[in-house]
Design an enzyme around this catalytic site. Structure first.
Site, PDB file in Angstrom:
ATOM      1  N   SER A 168       0.851  -1.185   0.000  1.00 39.76           N
ATOM      2  CA  SER A 168       0.000   0.000   0.000  1.00 39.76           C
ATOM      3  C   SER A 168       0.889   1.239   0.000  1.00 39.76           C
ATOM      4  CB  SER A 168      -0.885   0.010   1.252  1.00 39.76           C
ATOM      5  OG  SER A 168      -1.438   1.283   1.499  1.00 39.76           O
ATOM      6  N   TYR A 194       0.622   0.196  10.760  1.00 35.68           N
ATOM      7  CA  TYR A 194       0.118  -0.201   9.450  1.00 35.68           C
ATOM      8  C   TYR A 194       1.182   0.022   8.377  1.00 35.68           C
ATOM      9  CZ  TYR A 194      -2.710  -0.339   5.212  1.00 35.68           C
ATOM     10  OH  TYR A 194      -3.201  -0.639   3.954  1.00 35.68           O
TER      11      TYR A 194
END
Length: 316
Positions: A168, A194
């Site tokens: 991502s 994350y």
């Protein structure tokens, strides 16, 4: 700027950010090929699985919720006419991963590591691992190691097998924090955690490709396009599906397109290779050097192996 960043050897395909997963596979016959998509019950994973099944692949999807997985499989079967297998998988549960590995039979042509969690409150697995690093990286790492022989078997038969590791643009939030990956000595930050896990996903592809390419296993990291979320839950179903189909296009390209034959260790976005940048200025495009660093990739691999060896899994 390096030649790679300037685009001299960056992978370019005829596809782009508006291409759908089905368009990527137009004219591609995947009959007889076995492909496993984690987190295939919704969103990008479901769209990926459906496109692969429509092209003839024997698709297996996993879902932590068996009911959700079965509903997704039924939907894919109605759309494509292809049967879809749905073994349970909880990437936070080492025993669940071990059971899937033990139950796998035959070659595996593509392993799409799609499942994941994003920015939850601090939670730990039974091993004491921070949940995002554990689920997004370590769970998939354990799964890939366990299925390596199946991938190698497919490579012998077909000439190549593939791993797709969904990263991502969130990797820009943090490199891997090798001194404290589980936030045991520093305050927990969900966004940083994350970002670390998404950097780990990209580094895994770099090192898996280096270690396994001689066996015919190639690995690439993917930044998917914009995906349907609960924020769009009131949109018409057709619009939701269209967004997911575009978001899944790069995953499908990496998993099955002949355009990527013999290519590995890359970070892909919008159906091509991302530009190496010093910052992700628009929050979406480009890849930072720390996510492709071969030294960090090897260090992460060794750290991950050590963690798994400290906590071996049993299929019982």
């Amino acid at each position: 700027m390096s030649a790679r960043a300037a685009g001299a050897d960056r992978l370019v395909t005829p596809f782009g950010e508006r291409t759908t997963a089905v368009e990527v596979l137009a004219g591609v016959d995947l009959s007889g090929r076995a492909m496993l998509v984690t987190g295939g019950s919704s969103g990008i994973g479901r769209a990926t699985a459906q496109a692969l099944a429509a092209a003839g692949a024997r698709v297996t999807i996993t879902s932590r919720s068996h009911d959700d997985g079965m509903l997704a499989a039924a939907s894919i079967e109605r759309a494509t006419g292809a049967a879809v297998a749905v073994p349970p998988l909880d990437l936070a549960d080492s025993g669940s991963i071990a059971r899937l590995i033990a139950g796998w039979e035959g070659p595996l042509d593509a392993l799409v590591l799609n499942a994941g969690v994003m920015a939850p409150p601090l939670a730990r697995t039974p091993e004491g691992w921070e949940s995002q690093f554990a689920i997004n990286h370590l769970g998939h790492f354990r799964l890939a190691l366990g299925l390596r022989a199946a991938l190698a078997e497919a490579a012998v038969e077909r000439g190549e097998a593939r791993i797709v590791s969904l990263s991502s643009s969130g990797h820009g939030s943090s490199p891997v924090l090798f001194d404290d990956p589980h936030f045991e000595r520093r305050p927990y930050d969900a966004g940083v955690a994350y970002g670390q896990s998404k950097t780990a996903n990209a580094l895994f592809a770099v090192e898996a490709d280096r270690r396994w390419r001689a066996q015919g296993i190639r690995a690439n990291a993917v930044m998917p396009g914009g995906a349907w979320t609960r924020l769009q839950r009131h949109w018409p179903a057709g619009r939701q599906e269209a967004i997911a189909a575009q978001a899944a296009a790069t995953s499908v390209l990496a998993a099955a397109s002949p355009l990527l034959a013999g290519i590995g260790g890359r970070y892909l976005e919008d159906c091509g290779e991302a530009e190496l940048v010093t910052s992700i200025a628009d929050g979406v495009h480009g890849v930072l050097a720390h996510a492709l660093d071969p030294v960090a990739a090897e260090q992460l691999w060794e750290l991950s192996v050590a963690m798994l060896e400290e906590h071996p899994a049993s299929p019982r």
